[in-house]
Design an enzyme around this catalytic site. Structure first.
Site, PDB file in Angstrom:
ATOM      1  N   CYS A  19       0.809  -1.372  -0.062  1.00  0.00           N
ATOM      2  CA  CYS A  19      -0.095  -0.121   0.003  1.00  0.00           C
ATOM      3  C   CYS A  19       0.861   1.237   0.171  1.00  0.00           C
ATOM      4  CB  CYS A  19      -0.750   0.025   1.249  1.00  0.00           C
ATOM      5  SG  CYS A  19      -1.730  -1.564   1.450  1.00  0.00           S
ATOM      6  N   GLU A  54      10.722 -12.632 -20.156  1.00  0.00           N
ATOM      7  CA  GLU A  54      10.379 -11.311 -19.687  1.00  0.00           C
ATOM      8  C   GLU A  54       9.449 -10.738 -20.920  1.00  0.00           C
ATOM      9  OE1 GLU A  54      10.547  -9.582 -17.420  1.00  0.00           O
ATOM     10  OE2 GLU A  54      10.256  -7.500 -18.125  1.00  0.00           O
ATOM     11  N   LYS A 113       3.173  -2.379  -7.410  1.00  0.00           N
ATOM     12  CA  LYS A 113       4.484  -2.121  -7.989  1.00  0.00           C
ATOM     13  C   LYS A 113       5.355  -2.800  -7.223  1.00  0.00           C
ATOM     14  CE  LYS A 113       7.711  -0.152 -10.548  1.00  0.00           C
ATOM     15  NZ  LYS A 113       8.122  -0.728 -11.737  1.00  0.00           N
TER      16      LYS A 113
HETATM   17  O1  M6R Z   1      10.887  -4.460  -7.142  1.00  0.00           O
HETATM   18  P1  M6R Z   1      11.324  -5.682  -7.758  1.00  0.00           P
HETATM   19  O2  M6R Z   1      12.227  -5.870  -8.526  1.00  0.00           O
HETATM   20  O3  M6R Z   1      12.017  -6.498  -6.350  1.00  0.00           O
HETATM   21  O4  M6R Z   1      10.006  -6.452  -8.093  1.00  0.00           O
HETATM   22  C1  M6R Z   1       9.922  -7.691  -8.629  1.00  0.00           C
HETATM   23  C2  M6R Z   1       8.638  -8.136  -9.117  1.00  0.00           C
HETATM   24  O5  M6R Z   1       7.463  -7.935  -8.359  1.00  0.00           O
HETATM   25  C3  M6R Z   1       8.468  -7.092 -10.513  1.00  0.00           C
HETATM   26  O6  M6R Z   1       9.591  -7.230 -11.337  1.00  0.00           O
HETATM   27  C4  M6R Z   1       7.165  -7.555 -11.167  1.00  0.00           C
HETATM   28  O7  M6R Z   1       7.345  -8.724 -11.774  1.00  0.00           O
HETATM   29  C5  M6R Z   1       6.956  -6.551 -12.222  1.00  0.00           C
HETATM   30  N1  M6R Z   1       5.472  -6.355 -12.178  1.00  0.00           N
HETATM   31  C6  M6R Z   1       7.175  -6.703 -13.563  1.00  0.00           C
HETATM   32  O8  M6R Z   1       6.977  -5.944 -14.492  1.00  0.00           O
END
Ligand code: M6R
Length: 612
Positions: A2, A485, A607
């Site tokens: 959040c 990806e 995010k």
């Molecule tokens: O902030 P982080 O890189 O640790 O996050 C990892 C994943 O949650 C993040 O890459 C997620 O898969 C995204 N939505 C991909 O676009």
């Protein structure tokens, strides 16, 4: 996860809170709410986006110079008005916003219910505010002290902000496991989950550390202590972020802006690190641990989602160039698998946000077992960056779109630099190849720019696939993670089912899916097992599949067989993933936009995932 915001000072809190929540909406967007003081603390909350909350607040008395706000990504309790934050105490005198999870909330709730507390929502957060109230009444103590005592009773993660009727000259904040930043202005304080809501007002910030609780008062200033009651002095830092970096700047979506920013973000990633004058690489954090890395039995890369895909490319790079044994693990699996971790292991965490709960937990586990823990992070001062022994920031700038784009290419760039740095130390590649890769890496931003200039062409191709139900992505070697990806990007923002596969694995199963309705994106660049991938394309075409091929400039063979061809500039094989990824970002972006999807805030996603 959040987003939380707060304000206390001489300005009107409402516009600051709303703007702040809009900036933090990437962290959660199923409901939003604020608490303001209007003779009494009043909570206004609404299911939906911040815009719905704004509409709800129209015509209400929103005058207040103190306030807290929250944008939610549901964990305990469905997204609705009641479960939205803020939550108030039984007597409605205290309001709280919370990011995180109180794991032992059920036992606390039962105990409070026995003492007569009644709960309106299904959330763990409401339990916490009732506990604070209970303690305050029992101990007859200040709000600051009651919050501190309550936090000693809870297990879990939190970033909280609390206000009460009793003293409207104070906001109490605390942090454990979820981020919290306090901005310090002239007789005013700003509170937020990250610095984006604050940067417009002040550059002076304090990042709360684990287990810290603070009282922000205009009269008494910034009081900081640990939840064990040790008094601390706040460490004030200067923010490096700029306001332009967190605004859309004329783009329709943050995602498109961030895709277009990649020539710059990659330049920023290599700036000061790749020194072409003497063909060297300077990475202080990594360098200071290079002996540990060189003596390590292996590097274990831990990450989630897109960062995990960058980690897979890191495996190819580190093994191929530096001849180091690498294992790439989903942090969420690694932490629960009773993994074998030795003191001579180097664990490398990769994370854009630096707040992903599973990655943090996996790092803690590795630290407990005595491994060296390094990190690649984008968000400066994030929990992962601070937990690591050393590491490297990607310097990609704030990434607001939920779908990670520029952070991914920056992560891959950093992994390339690290691999080259170690390869030179180990003499595992020739000096001439090392220098060639260095020169080519320096030229990558220009090549990325040329990929971005194909925007309209990729948009045209995307039109043909708006109604696709499924997609396959195939790649081999360095380009296999690029296929993964590409598939993740498409599914998360367009909701089209997509799978990535190593091209050669196609005939072990996915080939059964191929018919005239199946689009298949194949990365078939010249240096990556080209002939074998061309054979895979032939196999797809023999079954009437529709091929979108990513090829090297000037390719004629694939052009003859594929339905659509996107060319990327010629580049050394280890650098292909950065370039091949760009058209896949654009493809997923345009398909999602044409399907009417909210690309910056895809459904159900946040995010950064700060809960398990
Ligand atoms: O902030 P982080 O890189 O640790 O996050 C990892 C994943 O949650 C993040 O890459 C997620 O898969 C995204 N939505 C991909 O676009």
């Amino acid at each position: 996860m959040c987003g939380i915001v707060g304000y206390i000072g001489h300005r009107q809190a409402y516009p600051i809170l709303i703007k702040g929540l809009q900036r933090l909406e990437y962290r959660g967007y199923d409901s939003a709410g604020i608490a303001l003081f209007d003779g009494n603390i009043m909570n206004y909350k609404q299911k939906g986006k911040v815009a719905d909350l704004e509409q709800f607040c129209e015509g209400k008395n929103i005058k207040s110079t103190i306030g807290i706000g929250h944008t939610r990504w549901a964990t305990h309790g469905v997204p609705n008005d009641v479960n939205a934050h803020p939550h108030h105490s039984q007597d409605k005198s205290i309001s709280i916003i919370h990011n995180g999870i109180i794991e032992n909330y059920e036992s606390i709730k039962k105990a409070l219910q026995k003492r007569g507390h009644q709960f309106e929502s299904e959330t763990d957060t409401e339990v916490l505010v009732h506990l604070i109230e209970e303690i305050q009444k029992k101990e007859n103590t200040s709000l600051f002290e009651s919050v501190r005592l309550a936090l000693n009773e809870v297990v879990g993660a939190y970033a909280i902000a609390v206000i009460s009727n009793e003293n409207i000259d104070e906001v109490i904040v605390a942090k454990k496991g979820s981020p919290l930043v306090v901005g310090i202005g002239e007789n005013e304080f700003f509170i937020a989950s990250d610095a984006t809501p604050i940067v417009e007002y002040t550059k002076e910030v304090v990042y709360l550390e684990e287990g810290e609780v603070a009282r922000l008062s205009i009269k008494d200033g910034f009081e900081l202590k640990t939840i064990e009651n040790v008094i601390l002095t706040p460490y004030v830092q200067e923010l490096e972020m700029s306001l332009e970096a967190i605004e859309k700047g004329g783009y329709e979506h943050f995602m498109l802006k961030e895709i277009f920013e990649q020539p710059k973000s990659i330049t920023d990633t290599i700036r000061g690190r790749l020194l072409s004058s003497n063909a060297s690489i300077k990475m202080q954090g990594i360098d200071s641990y290079s002996d540990n890395i060189l003596q390590a039995d292996r590097i274990i890369i831990i990450a989630c989602g897109t960062s995990w895909h960058a980690g897979l490319i890191g495996e190819y790079l580190l093994e191929d160039l530096a001849r180091i044994n690498v294992e790439v693990e989903y942090a969420s699996e690694f932490r629960y698998r009773n993994p074998i971790i030795r003191e001579k292991d180097v664990v490398l965490a990769i994370s854009q946000s630096g707040e992903t709960a599973d990655t943090l937990a996996a790092m803690r586990l590795a630290k407990e077992k005595g491994a060296t823990v390094l990190a690649i992070c984008n968000v400066v001062g994030s929990s992962i960056a601070r937990l690591s022994d050393a590491g490297a920031y990607t310097h990609a700038g704030p990434e607001i779109g939920v779908a990670s784009t520029k952070a991914f290419t920056a992560q891959v760039t950093i992994l390339t630099l690290i691999s080259l740095l170690l390869a030179r130390k180990k003499s595992t590649i020739s000096e001439s190849y090392y220098r060639q890769l260095l020169i080519e890496l320096e030229m990558i931003p220009k090549k990325v720019e040329s990929m971005i200039s194909m925007n309209d062409y990729v948009e045209d191709i995307s039109k043909k696939f708006v109604d696709a139900q499924n997609f396959l992505y195939l790649g081999r070697g360095y380009n296999f993670p690029v296929a993964l990806e590409g598939a993740l990007k498409l599914k998360e923002i367009s909701y089209i089912h997509a799978e990535g596969y190593p091209a050669a694995e196609m005939k072990h199963g996915p080939i059964a899916l191929i018919d005239e309705n199946m689009p298949i994106v194949v990365i078939a660049t010249k240096k990556g097992h080209y002939e074998k991938v061309v054979s895979n394309i032939q196999e797809v075409k023999a079954r009437n599949g529709i091929v979108i091929a990513i090829v090297t400039y000037g390719d004629t063979t694939v052009k003859e067989i594929a339905d659509y061809v996107i060319e990327i500039p010629e580049v050394a094989e280890p650098l292909t993933p950065i370039l091949a990824n760009i058209p896949l970002q654009l493809l997923s972006y345009y398909i999602a936009v044409m399907r009417g999807c909210n690309v910056d805030q895809p459904r159900n996603l946040a995010k950064s995932v700060t809960v398990e």
